[in-house]
Design an enzyme around this catalytic site. Structure first.
Site, mmCIF file in Angstrom:
data_model
loop_
_atom_site.group_PDB
_atom_site.id
_atom_site.type_symbol
_atom_site.label_atom_id
_atom_site.label_comp_id
_atom_site.label_asym_id
_atom_site.label_seq_id
_atom_site.Cartn_x
_atom_site.Cartn_y
_atom_site.Cartn_z
ATOM 1 N N PRO A 71 0.851 -1.190 0.000
ATOM 2 C CA PRO A 71 0.000 0.000 0.000
ATOM 3 C C PRO A 71 0.889 1.245 0.000
ATOM 4 O O PRO A 71 1.900 1.288 0.704
ATOM 5 C CB PRO A 71 -0.785 -0.114 1.315
ATOM 6 C CG PRO A 71 -0.023 -1.082 2.160
ATOM 7 C CD PRO A 71 0.768 -1.961 1.244
ATOM 8 N N SER A 78 6.954 1.718 0.724
ATOM 9 C CA SER A 78 6.665 1.652 -0.713
ATOM 10 C C SER A 78 7.598 2.549 -1.529
ATOM 11 O O SER A 78 8.167 2.116 -2.540
ATOM 12 C CB SER A 78 5.199 2.038 -0.949
ATOM 13 O OG SER A 78 4.985 2.381 -2.271
ATOM 14 N N ASP A 122 14.432 3.674 5.722
ATOM 15 C CA ASP A 122 13.659 2.905 4.734
ATOM 16 C C ASP A 122 14.571 2.333 3.641
ATOM 17 O O ASP A 122 14.513 1.126 3.367
ATOM 18 C CB ASP A 122 12.545 3.764 4.107
ATOM 19 C CG ASP A 122 11.464 4.146 5.113
ATOM 20 O OD1 ASP A 122 11.674 3.929 6.317
ATOM 21 O OD2 ASP A 122 10.422 4.665 4.688
HETATM 22 C C1 MEV Z 1 9.505 6.554 7.921
HETATM 23 O O1 MEV Z 1 9.360 5.213 7.476
HETATM 24 C C2 MEV Z 1 10.419 6.629 9.106
HETATM 25 C C3 MEV Z 1 10.583 8.037 9.730
HETATM 26 O O2 MEV Z 1 11.406 7.855 10.889
HETATM 27 C C4 MEV Z 1 11.235 8.999 8.768
HETATM 28 C C5 MEV Z 1 12.701 8.694 8.495
HETATM 29 O O3 MEV Z 1 13.347 8.064 9.321
HETATM 30 O O4 MEV Z 1 13.187 9.157 7.455
HETATM 31 C C6 MEV Z 1 9.258 8.603 10.181
#
Ligand code: MEV
Length: 279
Positions: A71, A78, A122
């Site tokens: 999603p 994603s 990510d």
């Molecule tokens: C996003 O998946 C994770 C956050 O900590 C942002 C980041 O680390 O870049 C919210």
């Protein structure tokens, strides 16, 4: 055809932007990318694909088609998966190989365009895969755990905010520093438990509550979390969260998961099961 998995942040999101450790794992669902003559319209990520093609060294004659099981914008990585898969498939098409460290660096460039002050957690998860610890600017460490850990991922609804907006919102929270410190301490405890085969569900629940204090969990997701917690399970959003509409995917652990699944089915709430640490 290149497959890149999505990810689930077990704990430490948002705090990782401020230099704390995050524990994150790749999941079975992901995206598939291939070079085609005519590109399709892959939702919001069209620019993301274009940027990734350019960053990989491709030009406007290259189009990439994406098929996704993830999603979009719901905390499962994603955009990082689309970027990494696109870069890899373009490099293959150009007859050049790409090592993981370079793929991470280039995927990070795409993330910075899409998310501004991104920590890199990510891209690290989708490129290096498995269960890892990530610290911004320091890279990854692989975690050795006994057997795979089962998680239920419950959909609290698609956020209307981008990761960038949620990161900016956290930056404005006057209690941010304190909460980030607390999350950092908790993540260290989760890691020790994971490595010694201990229990992590209560610690994840505490991390979930700290994310609520940080202001990244909306009303709907908080209501659903309270309801699920009253049935004895631990709940925590995973990823950037959202407040105006949904807050993305939530990790549900511990307690009677069969009962939980029946309840979610009756309420027509989407969920799926995944295993981490076993890849
Ligand atoms: C996003 O998946 C994770 C956050 O900590 C942002 C980041 O680390 O870049 C919210």
């Amino acid at each position: 055809m290149v497959f890149t998995p999505g990810k689930v942040i077990l704990c430490g999101e948002h705090a990782v932007v401020y230099g704390k450790q995050a524990l994150v794992a790749s999941i079975g669902l992901g995206v598939r990318a291939r070079v085609v003559k005519i590109s399709n319209n892959f939702g919001d990520s069209k620019n993301l694909v274009k940027n990734a093609i350019k960053i990989a060294g491709g030009d406007e004659n290259i189009s990439v088609e994406i098929e996704s099981e993830l999603p979009v914008g719901s905390g499962l990585g994603s955009s990082a998966a689309v970027a990494a898969a696109t870069i890899k498939v373009v490099r293959e098409y150009l007859g050049k190989s790409i090592e993981k460290d370079e793929l991470f660096k280039l995927t990070m460039e795409c993330e910075k365009i899409a998310h501004g002050n991104a920590s890199g957690v990510d891209p690290a998860a989708v490129v290096y895969r498995g269960l890892i610890s990530y610290v911004k600017g320091q890279g990854i460490e692989r975690l050795e755990v006994k057997g795979p850990i089962k998680l239920l991922l419950v959909d609290s609804g698609k956020p209307t905010e981008s990761t960038k907006e949620m990161v900016e919102l956290v930056a404005k929270n006057p209690e941010r520093e304190e909460i980030v410190e607390e999350i950092g301490g908790l993540v260290g405890k989760v890691r020790r438990e994971l490595e010694s085969g201990g229990r992590i569900s209560e610690l994840l629940d505490q991390n979930g509550k700290l994310l609520e204090s940080l202001g990244v969990v909306g009303k709907g997701a908080r209501k659903l979390s309270d309801e699920l917690r009253s049935l004895g399970v631990s709940v925590k959003i995973t990823g950037a969260g959202g407040i105006r509409a949904g807050s993305g995917m939530m990790i549900v652990m511990g307690g009677d998961l069969a009962k939980m699944k029946r309840l979610l089915k009756n309420k027509h709430i989407n969920y799926f099961e995944t295993e981490i640490g076993g890849q």
